[in-house]
Design a protein around this motif. Structure first.
Motif, short mmCIF file in Angstrom:
data_model
loop_
_atom_site.label_atom_id
_atom_site.label_comp_id
_atom_site.label_asym_id
_atom_site.label_seq_id
_atom_site.Cartn_x
_atom_site.Cartn_y
_atom_site.Cartn_z
N GLY A 41 0.80 -1.22 0.00
CA GLY A 41 0.00 0.00 0.00
C GLY A 41 0.83 1.26 0.00
N ASN A 42 1.83 1.32 0.87
CA ASN A 42 2.65 2.53 0.95
C ASN A 42 3.58 2.68 -0.24
N THR A 43 4.07 1.56 -0.78
CA THR A 43 4.88 1.64 -2.00
C THR A 43 4.06 2.15 -3.16
N THR A 44 2.78 1.75 -3.21
CA THR A 44 1.88 2.24 -4.27
C THR A 44 1.70 3.75 -4.19
N ILE A 45 1.51 4.26 -2.97
CA ILE A 45 1.36 5.71 -2.80
C ILE A 45 2.61 6.45 -3.29
N ILE A 46 3.78 5.95 -2.91
CA ILE A 46 5.04 6.58 -3.32
C ILE A 46 5.20 6.53 -4.83
N ALA A 47 4.91 5.38 -5.43
CA ALA A 47 5.06 5.22 -6.89
C ALA A 47 4.10 6.13 -7.64
N LEU A 48 2.85 6.20 -7.19
CA LEU A 48 1.86 7.06 -7.86
C LEU A 48 2.25 8.53 -7.76
N SER A 49 2.73 8.94 -6.59
CA SER A 49 3.14 10.33 -6.40
C SER A 49 4.32 10.70 -7.30
N TYR A 50 5.14 9.72 -7.61
CA TYR A 50 6.30 9.95 -8.48
C TYR A 50 5.92 9.89 -9.96
N LEU A 51 5.06 8.95 -10.34
CA LEU A 51 4.77 8.70 -11.74
C LEU A 51 3.74 9.65 -12.34
N ASP A 52 2.77 10.09 -11.54
CA ASP A 52 1.70 10.94 -12.05
C ASP A 52 2.02 12.42 -11.83
N PRO A 53 2.21 13.20 -12.89
CA PRO A 53 2.54 14.63 -12.74
C PRO A 53 1.48 15.42 -11.97
N ARG A 54 0.22 14.94 -12.01
CA ARG A 54 -0.84 15.67 -11.31
C ARG A 54 -0.71 15.57 -9.79
N LEU A 55 0.08 14.63 -9.35
CA LEU A 55 0.30 14.47 -7.91
C LEU A 55 1.60 15.10 -7.45
N HIS A 56 2.23 15.87 -8.33
CA HIS A 56 3.47 16.57 -7.94
C HIS A 56 3.10 17.87 -7.23
N THR A 57 2.47 17.73 -6.09
CA THR A 57 2.01 18.86 -5.29
C THR A 57 2.52 18.70 -3.86
N PHE A 61 3.71 15.30 -1.79
CA PHE A 61 5.12 15.27 -1.37
C PHE A 61 5.21 14.82 0.09
N PHE A 62 4.36 15.42 0.93
CA PHE A 62 4.34 15.03 2.35
C PHE A 62 3.76 13.63 2.52
N LEU A 63 2.77 13.29 1.71
CA LEU A 63 2.17 11.96 1.81
C LEU A 63 3.18 10.88 1.43
N SER A 64 4.03 11.15 0.44
CA SER A 64 5.08 10.20 0.07
C SER A 64 6.07 10.03 1.21
N ASN A 65 6.42 11.14 1.86
CA ASN A 65 7.30 11.06 3.04
C ASN A 65 6.66 10.22 4.14
N LEU A 66 5.36 10.40 4.34
CA LEU A 66 4.64 9.65 5.37
C LEU A 66 4.62 8.15 5.04
N SER A 67 4.41 7.83 3.77
CA SER A 67 4.39 6.42 3.36
C SER A 67 5.77 5.79 3.53
N PHE A 68 6.81 6.54 3.18
CA PHE A 68 8.17 6.03 3.37
C PHE A 68 8.46 5.80 4.85
N LEU A 69 8.01 6.73 5.69
CA LEU A 69 8.17 6.57 7.15
C LEU A 69 7.48 5.31 7.64
N ASP A 70 6.25 5.08 7.16
CA ASP A 70 5.49 3.92 7.62
C ASP A 70 6.16 2.61 7.22
#
Length: 319
Positions: A41-57, A61-70
């Motif tokens: 689940g958390n790897t999916t969030i990180i991958a989507l935030s990186y791959l989809d330009p619409r999520l480059h906000t 950015f903070f959600l990816s950090n949170l997923s990496f932390l988890d």
């Protein structure tokens, strides 16, 4: 034997749920499943935030950090716990215990601050929408994320050093499934009143300060949302903050209960189950909360999957 020379002391015994053998088997299966879902689940969030330009906000950015932390947080605890559950060996080396306590403290403290930082992003998005891109510029986002990590490392270093400097007089049986600060004080053979107060003060800073900031910020957010005349606009604004508020309530609620509840022998099992909740269950549910309640993440998942399927079709045609 309890007064043996500490120079011969090689590790600790994590008793965990060793008095309930049937429960250990059930826990092993459940934790293994939860751990796999946490990673996916958390790897999916990180991958989507990186791959989809619409999520480059800033929000993602903070959600990816949170997923990496988890991911890192559960990995610092669950594999060792699964190993201890899988057999009669409940031991952990001295170095392994130090590393586990330090890393889990770093990640736990960083997540506390990061969740507090994320509410500032939500405040800017709802209360200052016209100036959002100016306020939440990439430099500020990187600075706040870095400050969260640095504070977590500094606080963890201080607490870990203080804990392991306490004389234990050969005591090595920890009535828990991980190396956690409050339970280590019970191994000490000296008065730990000062240490308990120091830990309490650190907990106030790491836990209660972000909570106060979050509550205060959401007060302004609710006030701003209620001024929106359209029901659709209010629903969208509350939906934007709903996922973050849910995660905050789960994480801080259980952590505050464990760290600020008066210690007693009758509540040992209750403390263990509560610790399981915020070290294993919450990191797994975070991606679900943000995915199920967030149209942007759902849309990004569809776009990424469709892009991959289109690429495969194109390759088949060319071949």
């Amino acid at each position: 034997m309890e007064q043996k020379n500490e120079s011969l002391f090689t590790g600790f015994i994590l008793l965990g749920f060793s008095d309930r053998l049937q429960l250990e088997l059930v826990l092993f299966v459940i934790l293994l499943i939860f751990y796999i879902f946490t990673l996916l689940g958390n790897t999916t969030i990180i991958a989507l935030s990186y791959l989809d330009p619409r999520l480059h906000t800033p929000m993602y950015f903070f959600l990816s950090n949170l997923s990496f932390l988890d991911i890192c947080y559960t990995t610092s605890i669950v594999p060792q716990f699964l190993f201890n559950l899988s057999g009669s060996d409940k031991s952990i080396s001295f170095g392994g215990c130090v590393v586990q306590m330090y890393i889990s403290l770093v990640l736990g403290c960083t997540e506390c601050i990061l969740l507090g930082v994320m509410v500032f992003d939500r405040y800017a998005a709802v209360c200052r929408p016209l100036h959002y891109t100016v306020i939440m510029h990439p430099g500020l986002c990187a600075l706040m994320a870095s400050a969260s990590w640095i504070t977590g490392f500094a606080n963890s270093l201080l607490q870990t050093v203080v804990v392991f400097l306490l004389p234990r007089c050969g005591r090595n049986k920890l009535d828990h499934f991980l190396c956690e600060v409050p339970h280590f004080f019970k191994l000490a053979c000296v008065d730990t009143t000062v240490n308990v107060y120091e830990t309490f003060f650190a907990g106030v800073i790491m836990l209660l300060t972000p909570v106060v900031l979050i509550v205060f910020s959401y007060g302004w957010i609710v006030r701003a949302v209620l001024r929106i005349k359209s029901t659709a606009g209010q629903r969208k604004a509350f939906g934007t903050c709903g996922s973050h508020l849910t995660v905050v309530s789960l994480f801080f609620g259980t952590a505050i209960y464990v760290y600020f509840k008066p210690s007693s022998n009758d509540s040992q099992d209750q403390d263990k189950f509560m610790s399981l909740f915020y070290t294993v269950i919450i990191p797994m549910t975070n991606p679900l909360i943000y995915t199920l309640r967030n149209r942007d993440v759902k849309g990004a998942m569809k776009r990424v999957l469709w892009k991959d399927s289109d690429s495969r079709r194109w390759l088949r045609r060319t071949v």
